[in-house]
Design a protein around this motif. Structure first.
Motif, short mmCIF file in Angstrom:
data_model
loop_
_atom_site.label_atom_id
_atom_site.label_comp_id
_atom_site.label_asym_id
_atom_site.label_seq_id
_atom_site.Cartn_x
_atom_site.Cartn_y
_atom_site.Cartn_z
N SER A 127 -7.55 7.63 1.80
CA SER A 127 -8.46 6.59 1.30
C SER A 127 -9.87 6.96 1.70
O SER A 127 -10.11 7.40 2.83
CB SER A 127 -8.09 5.21 1.89
OG SER A 127 -9.05 4.25 1.51
N ARG B 164 0.84 -1.18 0.00
CA ARG B 164 0.00 0.00 0.00
C ARG B 164 0.89 1.24 0.00
O ARG B 164 2.05 1.19 0.41
CB ARG B 164 -0.92 0.03 1.23
CG ARG B 164 -2.06 -0.97 1.18
CD ARG B 164 -3.05 -0.72 2.32
NE ARG B 164 -4.22 -1.59 2.25
CZ ARG B 164 -4.39 -2.69 2.96
NH1 ARG B 164 -3.43 -3.07 3.80
NH2 ARG B 164 -5.47 -3.42 2.84
N VAL C 36 -4.53 -2.02 -2.16
CA VAL C 36 -3.31 -2.83 -2.30
C VAL C 36 -2.87 -2.83 -3.76
O VAL C 36 -3.67 -3.10 -4.66
CB VAL C 36 -3.55 -4.26 -1.80
CG1 VAL C 36 -2.33 -5.14 -2.14
CG2 VAL C 36 -3.79 -4.27 -0.30
#
Length: 354
Positions: free
Chosen positions: A302, A250, A314
């Motif tokens: 996010s 990430r 991911v």
């Protein structure tokens, strides 16, 4: 003296050995017995008779030396081949079961020496005995099978119970981990990889040897100095290309950019993936409401929840990405705004995940 005797004597001699010292010759005693003819009674006369040890006699013959079996015809033919040096050689005549012994000049035949085999006797009674394993008697769980045969031939079969677990043996030789059936052979190792368990395949797979951070840094020299008019809403600053990796990760960001905005104006920093304007927003820096120059700090972003159990955000192995960094005016239309490279910094961090 008259011609006809009035009495007749029978003489019987008994000879006895006389003990002597070791260095003296052997001696014997001879006794003269006088008996009356009518009843055998009579006087006894004793007479000493010396005797000396004689010379050693010739060696005696050895016993029969068995030389195997021959037929009658073969034994007849042997007579012409045997000599005195073959004395006492013995043969079994297979035609008659007699024994032939060579005297040096002829065969002496001993009849019936070799008897013919008798009939086969009754079969023995065979019963299973005890079975012990490591000294412990096994009472059940095993069996014995006895098979009869001909001419006294028998077979014995054993049905054993499961053997008890033995002691742990010595360690065997080391094998190659690279060829092990427990390792996923479809994924070859790369430098620094270690083995990790994959629950889906139930195999060990080569994985990165650690979960350290890879980092890409854009220094101040990588940023432009930008001056925008009051009508401009966007300034592209930096493009960062990250090649495909062999591990999932990430994104995380840190750093900041100096922005000059006046009161009533707000200029932010945004980082989008794969497209400068429509790509997924993955990083952001919120600018202040005016006040001149200020450093806008950058962080990851996010819009959905992330936890270790999901794959949100991911970047999977084998996926290259491009990051676009831009300054975006969110509010204000009256004044110009600008960006400077002094002390600007962007650090892109790749956080490995399982």
């Amino acid at each position: 003296m008259p011609d006809d005797p009035i009495e007749k004597l029978s003489v019987e001699l008994e000879i006895y050995g006389i003990p002597q010292p070791p260095d003296a010759p052997p001696m014997t005693d001879t006794y003269l017995h006088v008996r009356r003819r009518q009843d055998g009674a009579g006087e006894r006369a004793v007479m000493g008779l010396p005797a000396y040890q004689g010379e050693q006699g010739p060696p005696g013959r050895p016993g029969a030396i068995h030389q195997g079996e021959r037929t009658t015809a073969e034994l007849e033919a042997l007579k012409t081949a045997l000599g005195t040096e073959h004395t006492n050689w013995a043969y079994r005549n297979t035609d008659t079961n007699d024994q032939y012994v060579w005297t040096g000049s002829m065969f002496v035949i001993y009849h019936g020496v070799y008897a013919t085999p008798g009939p086969v006797g009754p079969a023995p009674t065979m019963r299973p005995g005890d079975l012990t394993i490591n000294g412990q008697k096994v009472d059940d769980g095993f069996g014995v099978r006895i098979g009869g045969g001909s001419a006294g031939s028998y077979s014995i079969g054993l049905d054993l119970p499961p053997m008890p677990k033995g002691d742990k043996g010595d360690a065997g030789p080391s094998g190659s981990i690279y060829d092990s059936v427990d390792v996923d052979q479809d994924i070859p190792p790369t430098n620094g990889d270690v083995l990790a368990y994959n629950a889906e395949t139930e195999l060990l797979v080569w994985s990165p040897g650690g979960y350290w951070i890879e980092e890409y840094v854009v220094p101040p020299s990588g940023f432009p100095d930008v001056s925008k008019s009051r009508t401009d809403t966007r300034a592209e600053l930096v493009v960062v290309t990250i090649p495909a990796k062999t591990f999932p990760y990430r994104l995380d960001f840190t750093g900041g950019v100096d922005i000059n905005a006046y009161s009533g104006h707000q200029v932010d920093i945004e980082i989008r993936r794969d497209n400068a304007t429509t790509g997924t927003l993955v990083g952001i820096g919120i600018g202040s409401d005016g006040g001149g120059w200020s450093n806008v700090a950058i962080r990851a972003f996010s819009d959905v929840a992330i936890d270790p159990s999901n794959r949100v955000a991911v970047i999977e192995p084998g996926t290259p990405i491009t990051l676009y960094v831009a300054a975006v005016k969110r509010a204000g239309t009256l004044r110009d705004w600008s960006v400077r490279s002094n002390y600007a910094q962007l650090r892109v961090r790749l956080l490995r995940v399982r």
